[in-house]
Design a protein around this motif. Structure first.
Motif, PDB file in Angstrom:
ATOM      1  N   GLU A  67       4.806   8.222   4.084  1.00 17.38           N
ATOM      2  CA  GLU A  67       3.841   7.978   3.024  1.00 17.38           C
ATOM      3  C   GLU A  67       2.434   8.402   3.447  1.00 17.38           C
ATOM      4  OE1 GLU A  67       2.940   4.053   1.717  1.00 17.38           O
ATOM      5  OE2 GLU A  67       2.300   3.356   3.688  1.00 17.38           O
ATOM      6  N   LEU A  69      -1.382   7.013   3.127  1.00 17.39           N
ATOM      7  CA  LEU A  69      -2.156   5.805   2.841  1.00 17.39           C
ATOM      8  C   LEU A  69      -3.642   6.153   2.825  1.00 17.39           C
ATOM      9  CD1 LEU A  69      -2.149   2.645   2.549  1.00 17.39           C
ATOM     10  CD2 LEU A  69      -2.502   2.578   5.035  1.00 17.39           C
ATOM     11  N   CYS A 126      -2.750  10.327  -2.162  1.00 14.13           N
ATOM     12  CA  CYS A 126      -2.210   9.119  -1.528  1.00 14.13           C
ATOM     13  C   CYS A 126      -1.161   8.399  -2.375  1.00 14.13           C
ATOM     14  CB  CYS A 126      -3.352   8.157  -1.186  1.00 14.13           C
ATOM     15  SG  CYS A 126      -4.528   8.871  -0.014  1.00 14.13           S
ATOM     16  N   ASP A 127      -0.211   7.794  -1.673  1.00 22.42           N
ATOM     17  CA  ASP A 127       0.830   6.989  -2.320  1.00 22.42           C
ATOM     18  C   ASP A 127       0.364   5.557  -2.541  1.00 22.42           C
ATOM     19  OD1 ASP A 127       2.891   9.075  -2.209  1.00 22.42           O
ATOM     20  OD2 ASP A 127       2.801   8.738  -0.039  1.00 22.42           O
ATOM     21  N   ARG A 128      -0.371   5.034  -1.565  1.00 21.48           N
ATOM     22  CA  ARG A 128      -0.927   3.686  -1.641  1.00 21.48           C
ATOM     23  C   ARG A 128      -2.334   3.735  -1.047  1.00 21.48           C
ATOM     24  NH1 ARG A 128       0.820  -0.436   1.234  1.00 21.48           N
ATOM     25  NH2 ARG A 128       1.613   0.924   2.887  1.00 21.48           N
ATOM     26  N   GLN A 182      -4.711  -4.273  -0.713  1.00 23.10           N
ATOM     27  CA  GLN A 182      -3.790  -3.200  -0.360  1.00 23.10           C
ATOM     28  C   GLN A 182      -2.738  -3.121  -1.453  1.00 23.10           C
ATOM     29  OE1 GLN A 182      -0.840  -1.753   3.318  1.00 23.10           O
ATOM     30  NE2 GLN A 182      -1.478  -3.890   3.199  1.00 23.10           N
ATOM     31  N   GLY A 183      -2.478  -1.898  -1.927  1.00 20.46           N
ATOM     32  CA  GLY A 183      -1.496  -1.771  -2.994  1.00 20.46           C
ATOM     33  C   GLY A 183      -1.516  -0.391  -3.614  1.00 20.46           C
ATOM     34  N   SER A 184      -1.226  -0.323  -4.903  1.00 23.75           N
ATOM     35  CA  SER A 184      -1.189   0.965  -5.591  1.00 23.75           C
ATOM     36  C   SER A 184      -2.581   1.584  -5.598  1.00 23.75           C
ATOM     37  CB  SER A 184      -0.684   0.792  -7.026  1.00 23.75           C
ATOM     38  OG  SER A 184      -1.667   0.190  -7.844  1.00 23.75           O
ATOM     39  N   VAL A 185      -2.627   2.910  -5.610  1.00 22.31           N
ATOM     40  CA  VAL A 185      -3.907   3.610  -5.580  1.00 22.31           C
ATOM     41  C   VAL A 185      -4.775   3.218  -6.775  1.00 22.31           C
ATOM     42  CG1 VAL A 185      -5.014   5.877  -5.711  1.00 22.31           C
ATOM     43  CG2 VAL A 185      -3.003   5.560  -4.265  1.00 22.31           C
TER      44      VAL A 185
END
Length: 255
Positions: free
Chosen positions: A65, A67, A226-228, A240-243
């Motif tokens: 992933e 980040l 970015c994925d997260r 911290q989480g979804s973009v």
């Protein structure tokens, strides 16, 4: 490179990784920080106080992933990258790094030795990233060709511009092919053609099985690549989480 750092009481790998969380198995985790703090001595004369660059940061990086790390100046992002790279260790909290993982830090303020030439610094950097000297020498041509500084390879790095140093670091990191690539505000380095080339290489890494951490003030870059994401403020993880969710919180905060 330190592979597994535990500060405080010893924890089993399962406890460190929180495998009771069924959404995230321990095989997926490349790095995990739990309430990590990093302090530096206070520079004031006779002071015994400490400056806490990181106070309580928690995050995880998963295999394959990308980040994104958001935070305004002074939030602790540079210290966080040094921690993830294994350059420094935490003073509090726990840090897990999957054994055998190689990490490369790509930053504008790279740890090159100014009095050494670009060639010597490139060889040294490759060796520190796990290559043999022979393998490092074999990759020099590709590194300097990518960095577009062939004419300066035997000049001391002290005469390089910030952009030249960043491009050299970029070339070394790409040839080293690490498991985890840490990127600190370098996607805008160089002219338009080099920015396109460097972005294409990063996208190639992102679309492979590599894990990537990108620190950037450019929200569009984080949203695109970015994925997260994780938002850090004053040395503390805010979210911290979804973009989309993290960027939204970051923009609303605005302080």
């Amino acid at each position: 490179m330190t592979e597994n750092i535990l500060i405080g009481k010893s924890l089993s790998e399962e406890t460190q990784l929180g495998v009771d969380d069924k959404a995230l198995t321990k095989e997926q985790v490349m790095l995990k920080l739990d309430s990590v703090g990093v302090s530096y001595p206070d520079n004031r004369r006779f002071s015994r106080d400490k400056f806490w660059a990181l106070k309580s940061v928690s995050l995880d990086l998963r295999k394959g992933e990308t980040l994104g790390v958001l935070g305004r100046n002074g939030a602790g992002k540079s210290t966080l990258l040094k921690l993830l790279a294994g350059i420094i260790e935490p003073d509090t909290g726990t840090l897990f790094r999957r054994p055998g993982v190689h990490t490369s830090l790509l930053a504008l303020q790279l740890g090159f030795i100014p009095d050494l030439s670009g060639r010597e610094n490139a060889i040294m950097s490759c060796i520190l990233l796990g290559m043999s000297r022979k393998a490092a020498r074999a990759r020099l041509e590709s590194i300097f060709k990518f960095a577009e500084i062939e004419d300066a390879i035997d000049k001391p790095v002290s005469v390089y511009s910030a952009g030249m140093r960043a491009r050299l670091g970029f070339g070394v990191a790409m040839e080293a092919d690490p498991d985890i690539l840490l990127i600190d505000e370098v996607l805008g380095v160089g002219d338009k053609d080099f920015r396109v080339k460097s972005k294409d290489v990063i996208l190639e890494k992102i679309h492979s099985d590599k894990s990537v951490v990108i620190v950037s003030h450019d929200l569009a870059t984080v949203e695109e690549l970015c994925d997260r994401a994780v938002y850090i403020k004053d040395g503390v993880t805010v979210q911290q989480g979804s973009v989309d969710e993290v960027v939204s919180t970051y923009c609303r905060d605005g302080s």
